[in-house]
Motif scaffolding. Structure first.
Motif, PDB file in Angstrom:
ATOM      1  N   GLY A 117       0.835  -1.190   0.000  1.00 35.34           N
ATOM      2  CA  GLY A 117       0.000   0.000   0.000  1.00 35.34           C
ATOM      3  C   GLY A 117       0.871   1.241   0.000  1.00 35.34           C
ATOM      4  N   TYR A 118       0.228   2.340   0.341  1.00 37.76           N
ATOM      5  CA  TYR A 118       0.925   3.625   0.373  1.00 37.76           C
ATOM      6  C   TYR A 118       1.032   4.081   1.818  1.00 37.76           C
ATOM      7  N   SER A 119       2.249   4.357   2.225  1.00 36.45           N
ATOM      8  CA  SER A 119       2.537   4.668   3.617  1.00 36.45           C
ATOM      9  C   SER A 119       1.827   5.927   4.091  1.00 36.45           C
ATOM     10  N   ASP A 120       1.337   5.838   5.300  1.00 39.62           N
ATOM     11  CA  ASP A 120       0.727   6.982   5.963  1.00 39.62           C
ATOM     12  C   ASP A 120       1.726   7.650   6.915  1.00 39.62           C
ATOM     13  N   ILE A 121       2.953   7.128   6.930  1.00 34.13           N
ATOM     14  CA  ILE A 121       4.021   7.648   7.793  1.00 34.13           C
ATOM     15  C   ILE A 121       5.329   7.663   7.002  1.00 34.13           C
ATOM     16  N   LYS A 122       6.317   8.322   7.533  1.00 36.97           N
ATOM     17  CA  LYS A 122       7.656   8.302   6.940  1.00 36.97           C
ATOM     18  C   LYS A 122       8.510   7.404   7.833  1.00 36.97           C
ATOM     19  N   PRO A 123       8.790   6.175   7.365  1.00 33.79           N
ATOM     20  CA  PRO A 123       9.592   5.289   8.218  1.00 33.79           C
ATOM     21  C   PRO A 123      11.012   5.807   8.378  1.00 33.79           C
ATOM     22  N   HIS A 124      11.530   5.680   9.561  1.00 35.04           N
ATOM     23  CA  HIS A 124      12.888   6.146   9.855  1.00 35.04           C
ATOM     24  C   HIS A 124      13.878   5.015   9.617  1.00 35.04           C
ATOM     25  N   PRO A 125      15.022   5.348   9.048  1.00 28.34           N
ATOM     26  CA  PRO A 125      16.046   4.319   8.880  1.00 28.34           C
ATOM     27  C   PRO A 125      16.552   3.859  10.243  1.00 28.34           C
ATOM     28  N   THR A 126      16.856   2.598  10.335  1.00 25.22           N
ATOM     29  CA  THR A 126      17.414   2.067  11.572  1.00 25.22           C
ATOM     30  C   THR A 126      18.881   1.749  11.349  1.00 25.22           C
ATOM     31  N   GLU A 127      19.648   1.900  12.391  1.00 26.64           N
ATOM     32  CA  GLU A 127      21.073   1.594  12.309  1.00 26.64           C
ATOM     33  C   GLU A 127      21.247   0.088  12.097  1.00 26.64           C
ATOM     34  N   ARG A 128      22.244  -0.258  11.340  1.00 20.46           N
ATOM     35  CA  ARG A 128      22.574  -1.662  11.125  1.00 20.46           C
ATOM     36  C   ARG A 128      23.475  -2.117  12.259  1.00 20.46           C
ATOM     37  N   LYS A 129      23.222  -3.302  12.775  1.00 16.30           N
ATOM     38  CA  LYS A 129      24.051  -3.857  13.837  1.00 16.30           C
ATOM     39  C   LYS A 129      25.461  -4.087  13.327  1.00 16.30           C
ATOM     40  N   GLU A 130      26.415  -3.932  14.221  1.00 20.31           N
ATOM     41  CA  GLU A 130      27.814  -4.164  13.864  1.00 20.31           C
ATOM     42  C   GLU A 130      28.179  -5.612  14.142  1.00 20.31           C
ATOM     43  N   ASN A 131      29.360  -5.986  13.720  1.00 22.06           N
ATOM     44  CA  ASN A 131      29.915  -7.298  13.985  1.00 22.06           C
ATOM     45  C   ASN A 131      29.057  -8.432  13.411  1.00 22.06           C
ATOM     46  N   ARG A 132      28.532  -8.203  12.198  1.00 22.86           N
ATOM     47  CA  ARG A 132      27.733  -9.245  11.548  1.00 22.86           C
ATOM     48  C   ARG A 132      28.406  -9.815  10.311  1.00 22.86           C
ATOM     49  N   VAL A 133      29.600  -9.326  10.022  1.00 21.63           N
ATOM     50  CA  VAL A 133      30.317  -9.807   8.847  1.00 21.63           C
ATOM     51  C   VAL A 133      31.713 -10.211   9.266  1.00 21.63           C
ATOM     52  N   PHE A 134      32.117 -11.387   8.814  1.00 20.60           N
ATOM     53  CA  PHE A 134      33.460 -11.899   9.112  1.00 20.60           C
ATOM     54  C   PHE A 134      34.127 -12.202   7.784  1.00 20.60           C
ATOM     55  N   TYR A 135      35.372 -11.797   7.639  1.00 14.30           N
ATOM     56  CA  TYR A 135      36.073 -11.926   6.379  1.00 14.30           C
ATOM     57  C   TYR A 135      37.237 -12.911   6.496  1.00 14.30           C
ATOM     58  N   ALA A 136      37.452 -13.642   5.443  1.00 19.35           N
ATOM     59  CA  ALA A 136      38.636 -14.490   5.288  1.00 19.35           C
ATOM     60  C   ALA A 136      39.113 -14.276   3.852  1.00 19.35           C
ATOM     61  N   LEU A 137      39.653 -13.090   3.593  1.00 18.94           N
ATOM     62  CA  LEU A 137      40.048 -12.732   2.230  1.00 18.94           C
ATOM     63  C   LEU A 137      41.443 -13.194   1.888  1.00 18.94           C
TER      64      LEU A 137
END
Length: 174
Positions: A154-174
């Motif tokens: 549908g069409y929003s009746d509000i302006k959703p606010h961006p939420t911060e992304r949690k840290e420490n969710r990506v692990f690298y082995a490059l």
């Protein structure tokens, strides 16, 4: 930044909709995006049920709450004027993943058209009930399908606010 990435980064779940209807043309475009979702071994196990009919939407709203033993005390579809129910064939070993990919494509396609969306759970429970099975049968859906999600639109009746992304969710082995 390209449009696809902008849609991914900007899409938010909306839980308050105005009375504006989603056009059938836009619904068809969103559905087409769902049909193009990847699936395990290209089995395309997921199906969609598109609902704009007010009477059926009201039944589905009630069923969403009561299927898990809750009283119907609020609208779990938050006033949305359309829902695309995603179900998937349980015979396919990747059916839950396939249906989840369809849901994501639906929400990103909606975002690209300026239409708000939200994944509403309990589709599994809804269509395990006798009433849910009867609704599917009346719509011509036969087979051993499990509800994956309800994509409200549908069409929003509000302006959703961006939420911060949690840290420490990506692990690298490059």
């Amino acid at each position: 930044m390209n449009e696809i990435l902008e849609n991914i980064f900007n899409r938010r779940s909306v839980k308050k909709y105005n009375d504006k209807e989603v056009s059938n043309d836009d619904l068809q475009t969103i559905v087409k995006a769902g049909l193009y979702a990847p699936s395990g071994r290209n089995m395309q196990s997921a199906i969609m049920v598109v609902v704009k009919n007010k009477e059926l939407l009201d039944k589905l709203r009630r069923l969403n709450q009561t299927s898990v033993g809750n009283e119907y005390t609020f609208d779990p579809f938050y006033g949305a004027k359309a829902v695309i129910i995603v179900l998937a064939d349980k015979k396919c070993p990747t059916y839950v993943y396939d249906g989840s990919l369809v849901m994501e494509n639906l929400m990103l396609a909606a975002e690209s058209l300026g239409i708000s969306s939200c994944w509403i759970h309990r589709a599994k429970e809804m269509f395990e009930t006798q009433q849910g099975k009867e609704i599917l049968k009346q719509l011509g859906v036969e087979g051993d399908y499990e509800g994956i999600g309800n994509c409200i639109l549908g069409y929003s009746d509000i302006k959703p606010h961006p939420t911060e992304r949690k840290e420490n969710r990506v692990f690298y082995a490059l």
